[in-house]
Scaffold this motif. Structure first.
Motif, PDB file in Angstrom:
ATOM      1  N   THR A 114      -3.724  12.969  12.762  1.00  0.00           N
ATOM      2  CA  THR A 114      -3.839  14.217  13.512  1.00  0.00           C
ATOM      3  C   THR A 114      -4.421  15.337  12.658  1.00  0.00           C
ATOM      4  O   THR A 114      -5.291  16.093  13.102  1.00  0.00           O
ATOM      5  CB  THR A 114      -2.454  14.632  14.054  1.00  0.00           C
ATOM      6  N   LEU A 115      -3.955  15.438  11.405  1.00  0.00           N
ATOM      7  CA  LEU A 115      -4.479  16.473  10.506  1.00  0.00           C
ATOM      8  C   LEU A 115      -5.985  16.324  10.314  1.00  0.00           C
ATOM      9  O   LEU A 115      -6.741  17.307  10.363  1.00  0.00           O
ATOM     10  CB  LEU A 115      -3.773  16.397   9.152  1.00  0.00           C
ATOM     11  N   LEU A 141     -16.459  11.989   4.670  1.00  0.00           N
ATOM     12  CA  LEU A 141     -16.954  12.202   3.307  1.00  0.00           C
ATOM     13  C   LEU A 141     -16.344  13.463   2.685  1.00  0.00           C
ATOM     14  O   LEU A 141     -16.101  13.516   1.473  1.00  0.00           O
ATOM     15  CB  LEU A 141     -18.476  12.299   3.312  1.00  0.00           C
ATOM     16  N   LEU A 142     -16.092  14.473   3.515  1.00  0.00           N
ATOM     17  CA  LEU A 142     -15.479  15.703   3.011  1.00  0.00           C
ATOM     18  C   LEU A 142     -14.014  15.491   2.625  1.00  0.00           C
ATOM     19  O   LEU A 142     -13.542  15.999   1.603  1.00  0.00           O
ATOM     20  CB  LEU A 142     -15.576  16.819   4.061  1.00  0.00           C
ATOM     21  N   PHE A 143     -13.291  14.736   3.466  1.00  0.00           N
ATOM     22  CA  PHE A 143     -11.845  14.590   3.272  1.00  0.00           C
ATOM     23  C   PHE A 143     -11.475  13.477   2.292  1.00  0.00           C
ATOM     24  O   PHE A 143     -10.350  13.464   1.791  1.00  0.00           O
ATOM     25  CB  PHE A 143     -11.162  14.315   4.622  1.00  0.00           C
ATOM     26  N   ILE A 144     -12.397  12.555   2.020  1.00  0.00           N
ATOM     27  CA  ILE A 144     -12.033  11.389   1.217  1.00  0.00           C
ATOM     28  C   ILE A 144     -11.635  11.793  -0.202  1.00  0.00           C
ATOM     29  O   ILE A 144     -10.885  11.071  -0.875  1.00  0.00           O
ATOM     30  CB  ILE A 144     -13.198  10.356   1.187  1.00  0.00           C
ATOM     31  N   GLY A 145     -12.106  12.932  -0.654  1.00  0.00           N
ATOM     32  CA  GLY A 145     -11.719  13.397  -1.988  1.00  0.00           C
ATOM     33  C   GLY A 145     -10.357  14.064  -2.026  1.00  0.00           C
ATOM     34  O   GLY A 145      -9.878  14.448  -3.098  1.00  0.00           O
ATOM     35  N   PHE A 146      -9.740  14.194  -0.851  1.00  0.00           N
ATOM     36  CA  PHE A 146      -8.450  14.891  -0.779  1.00  0.00           C
ATOM     37  C   PHE A 146      -7.357  13.993  -0.195  1.00  0.00           C
ATOM     38  O   PHE A 146      -6.441  14.466   0.481  1.00  0.00           O
ATOM     39  CB  PHE A 146      -8.589  16.167   0.060  1.00  0.00           C
ATOM     40  N   THR A 147      -7.458  12.691  -0.453  1.00  0.00           N
ATOM     41  CA  THR A 147      -6.470  11.770   0.117  1.00  0.00           C
ATOM     42  C   THR A 147      -5.061  12.052  -0.398  1.00  0.00           C
ATOM     43  O   THR A 147      -4.090  11.998   0.360  1.00  0.00           O
ATOM     44  CB  THR A 147      -6.855  10.313  -0.210  1.00  0.00           C
ATOM     45  N   ARG A 148      -4.947  12.354  -1.691  1.00  0.00           N
ATOM     46  CA  ARG A 148      -3.623  12.624  -2.257  1.00  0.00           C
ATOM     47  C   ARG A 148      -3.021  13.883  -1.634  1.00  0.00           C
ATOM     48  O   ARG A 148      -1.839  13.916  -1.292  1.00  0.00           O
ATOM     49  CB  ARG A 148      -3.710  12.773  -3.778  1.00  0.00           C
ATOM     50  N   GLN A 149      -3.847  14.929  -1.464  1.00  0.00           N
ATOM     51  CA  GLN A 149      -3.339  16.160  -0.877  1.00  0.00           C
ATOM     52  C   GLN A 149      -2.904  15.953   0.576  1.00  0.00           C
ATOM     53  O   GLN A 149      -1.871  16.488   1.010  1.00  0.00           O
ATOM     54  CB  GLN A 149      -4.403  17.260  -0.948  1.00  0.00           C
ATOM     55  N   MET A 207       0.847  -1.176   0.000  1.00  0.00           N
ATOM     56  CA  MET A 207       0.000   0.000   0.000  1.00  0.00           C
ATOM     57  C   MET A 207       0.890   1.236   0.000  1.00  0.00           C
ATOM     58  O   MET A 207       1.976   1.226   0.580  1.00  0.00           O
ATOM     59  CB  MET A 207      -0.892  -0.023   1.255  1.00  0.00           C
ATOM     60  N   THR A 208       0.453   2.292  -0.676  1.00  0.00           N
ATOM     61  CA  THR A 208       1.196   3.549  -0.651  1.00  0.00           C
ATOM     62  C   THR A 208       0.642   4.437   0.464  1.00  0.00           C
ATOM     63  O   THR A 208      -0.436   4.169   1.017  1.00  0.00           O
ATOM     64  CB  THR A 208       1.071   4.292  -1.990  1.00  0.00           C
ATOM     65  N   VAL A 209       1.377   5.497   0.798  1.00  0.00           N
ATOM     66  CA  VAL A 209       0.903   6.431   1.814  1.00  0.00           C
ATOM     67  C   VAL A 209      -0.435   7.032   1.388  1.00  0.00           C
ATOM     68  O   VAL A 209      -1.350   7.191   2.194  1.00  0.00           O
ATOM     69  CB  VAL A 209       1.953   7.542   2.054  1.00  0.00           C
ATOM     70  N   THR A 210      -0.572   7.355   0.096  1.00  0.00           N
ATOM     71  CA  THR A 210      -1.823   7.925  -0.418  1.00  0.00           C
ATOM     72  C   THR A 210      -2.992   6.956  -0.217  1.00  0.00           C
ATOM     73  O   THR A 210      -4.084   7.348   0.213  1.00  0.00           O
ATOM     74  CB  THR A 210      -1.687   8.263  -1.916  1.00  0.00           C
ATOM     75  N   GLN A 211      -2.774   5.667  -0.512  1.00  0.00           N
ATOM     76  CA  GLN A 211      -3.834   4.662  -0.343  1.00  0.00           C
ATOM     77  C   GLN A 211      -4.198   4.478   1.122  1.00  0.00           C
ATOM     78  O   GLN A 211      -5.334   4.139   1.450  1.00  0.00           O
ATOM     79  CB  GLN A 211      -3.386   3.333  -0.936  1.00  0.00           C
ATOM     80  N   ALA A 271       1.522  15.290   4.412  1.00  0.00           N
ATOM     81  CA  ALA A 271       2.234  14.481   5.409  1.00  0.00           C
ATOM     82  C   ALA A 271       3.670  14.203   4.962  1.00  0.00           C
ATOM     83  O   ALA A 271       4.600  14.219   5.782  1.00  0.00           O
ATOM     84  CB  ALA A 271       1.492  13.166   5.652  1.00  0.00           C
ATOM     85  N   MET A 272       3.865  13.958   3.664  1.00  0.00           N
ATOM     86  CA  MET A 272       5.210  13.706   3.134  1.00  0.00           C
ATOM     87  C   MET A 272       6.087  14.953   3.274  1.00  0.00           C
ATOM     88  O   MET A 272       7.280  14.857   3.553  1.00  0.00           O
ATOM     89  CB  MET A 272       5.128  13.291   1.665  1.00  0.00           C
TER      90      MET A 272
END
Length: 553
Positions: free
Chosen positions: A255-256, A300-308, A90-94, A313-314
């Motif tokens: 935390t974010l 539901l609000l944040f799930i569209g911003f997983t990559r961001q 799994m990647t950090v994004t996933q 975090a990176m």
């Protein structure tokens, strides 16, 4: 009658605090018993769910919510995620979707305890104890423990409620609760309390008790729940300090999500309160609904911003060059997972694979080093065995810690199989390091030369043994029964090759060649040790078949 009595000078604070913290201890004990038992009941299902994790963030969120609802620890879910990242599954994004879902899963506890069925608490304890005491099957005993733990949760809430009842007319306490009308104070107090007791469920339970007793308003209860969310994420973040960078990044994502979510909702606490009031129920139910609504809407609000979130975090936790370590360390063994034995066994299996890779490298490198390699090549093989021995110690210790937990029959069989496989791997490493490396040094000192024909015979036998080893490791690390059967079927082939090699050496003994006796002894010892490696490989494969057959019976 209340367990507290007011004296002429007011409330007896010693009795109050004793009852309050005693009730909290019973509540936490019940949570501990209930979640431990749930992990035993659902262990195999959790493992299969986690193995099917998808790159789809929404499915990852649902998976994280489902797993955390069972194990009731978002920090343990985060540990699992870090393991998948480390294993490159799994990647950090996933992983962000799973971490977001973990926050939704923790709200299940609040929903359960908001029913406030303290009247039936001891009945649940009695039924649960009876089932656990009389049941013959491990899963039935675990189910009884779930009921008993749930009863203790409700009983602890009842004790805390009785303790707090006199406070409804106690002016200093009423004034303190009035301060909670300020959301920032409520959030800070709940975050601190959660960090101290290491459980957001305990904070939420206490908030619900306060609401039931009419000691706080719905808005104040929502602020306290917000603080519990921040407290549990900060605790997880602090626990990740000093661990691999991916662990710290997962803690940062956690935390974010919670901190930003609270900041976004802070101006809308009144709106959230009106929303849950319209859903109905008493104040306890409204607090639980607010907790769930807050986390679900945030997810539901944040799930569209997983990559961001992952990119942030990176950036906050950048990679750094790893300093070379003089000693190898366990990579997958995490104490956080010991309370979920089926998942801990999976991590032991991953560490076993690391150990197997090193033994495989030793097995591949030893033949050329043995037949005509220099001392340096033999020394390299020798050094690898030090790593094998270190990993062996880590894995055996970890398996020993798992064995102290409540294990189902399948987990017990699996643990025994992994223990045997680990010991067999260590034995193979010792054969290579102690016997074959020593033979190599003897070949150099005695200036023994191996003929081309003999080299071909030994290479063929070594190839068959290596194939058996690979299949045996496949059987153990991936539960591949067909691979295990193939190893068993290779017995005739390997025995035939051993006899052919021995017959060839007999002809070499009478050949007109220098040092033929010394060469004969060297080559016969090599054949015998290769056959011993096959023996331990076959033994490992047979143990893997036995574990799978036990699981299916």
């Amino acid at each position: 009658m209340s367990i507290l009595q007011e004296t002429s000078s007011g409330i007896d604070m010693f009795v109050l605090l004793t009852a309050l913290f005693g009730g909290l201890a019973i509540f936490l004990l019940g949570m501990d018993r209930m979640t431990d038992a749930l992990r035993v009941v659902a262990g195999d299902r959790l493992r299969s769910i986690l193995h099917r994790l998808t790159s789809n963030p929404f499915m990852g969120m649902l998976t994280g919510a489902g797993v955390t609802a069972v194990i009731q620890s978002s920090s343990v879910t985060t540990v699992l995620v870090v393991g998948f990242i480390t294993s490159e599954l799994m990647t950090v994004t996933q992983s962000v979707g799973v971490i977001i879902g973990a926050n939704v899963g923790t709200t299940v506890t609040a929903q359960i305890i908001s029913f406030n069925v303290t009247r039936y608490a001891l009945l649940l304890v009695a039924i649960g104890f009876g089932v656990s005491f009389f049941a013959k099957r491990d899963d039935r005993r675990a189910q009884g423990a779930v009921l008993m733990g749930l009863g203790l949760v409700f009983f602890g809430m009842g004790v805390m409620g009785d303790a707090m009842r006199p406070l409804r007319t106690h002016e200093p306490f009423i004034d303190a609760m009035a301060a909670m009308a300020n959301p920032l104070i409520g959030i800070a107090v709940a975050a601190l309390f959660t960090a101290l007791v290491q459980s957001s469920s305990a904070t939420t339970g206490l908030v619900i008790v306060l609401a039931i007793q009419g000691l706080i308003s719905l808005e104040a209860g929502i602020a306290l729940v917000f603080g519990a969310n921040i407290g549990t994420s900060v605790t997880a973040l602090l626990a990740a300090i000093g661990k691999p960078r991916d662990a710290l990044r997962a803690g940062v994502v956690h935390t974010l999500f919670n901190v930003v979510g609270v900041v976004v909702w802070l101006p809308f606490i009144g709106v959230l309160a009106r929303l849950v009031e319209n859903l109905g129920g008493d104040v306890a139910r409204q607090v639980a609904n607010a907790h769930t609504t807050f986390n679900v809407i945030n997810a539901l609000l944040f799930i569209g911003f997983t990559r961001q979130l992952a990119d942030l975090a990176m950036r906050l936790v950048p990679s750094r060059p790893e300093a070379e370590e003089t000693a190898i360390r366990a990579k997958y063994l995490d104490r956080e997972l010991l309370r979920t034995p089926s998942l801990a066994l999976d991590r032991a299996r991953l560490e076993l694979l690391r150990m197997a890779d090193r033994v495989r490298t030793m097995l591949a490198d030893i033949l050329p080093a043995l037949l005509d390699g220099p001392r340096a090549a033999l020394a390299d093989v020798e050094e690898l065995d030090d790593e094998v021995d270190t990993l062996h110690g880590h894995i055996i210790t970890y398996l020993g810690q798992i064995s102290k937990r409540s294990l189902g029959e399948r987990d017990t069989d699996e643990l025994i199989g992994l223990m045997e496989a680990t010991n067999n791997l260590e034995a193979i490493g010792d054969i290579i390091e102690t016997n074959l490396v020593s033979l190599g040094y003897g070949r150099i000192e005695g200036a023994i030369s191996v003929s081309v024909d003999t080299r071909e015979v030994l290479t063929e036998l070594h190839g068959a043994v290596s194939e058996a080893y690979d299949l045996a490791m496949l059987a153990v690390t991936q539960r591949n029964q067909e691979a295990a059967r193939q190893v068993s079927a290779m017995k005739k082939q390997v025995n035939s090759l051993q006899r052919s090699a021995a017959a060839h050496q007999a002809t070499r003994l009478v050949a007109d060649a220098p040092q033929r006796v010394e060469a004969y002894r060297f080559e016969i010892d090599v054949i015998a040790n290769l056959h011993r490696i096959f023996y331990f490989s076959r033994r490992t494969a047979r143990a893997a078949v036995a574990v799978e057959e036990q699981a299916r019976s």
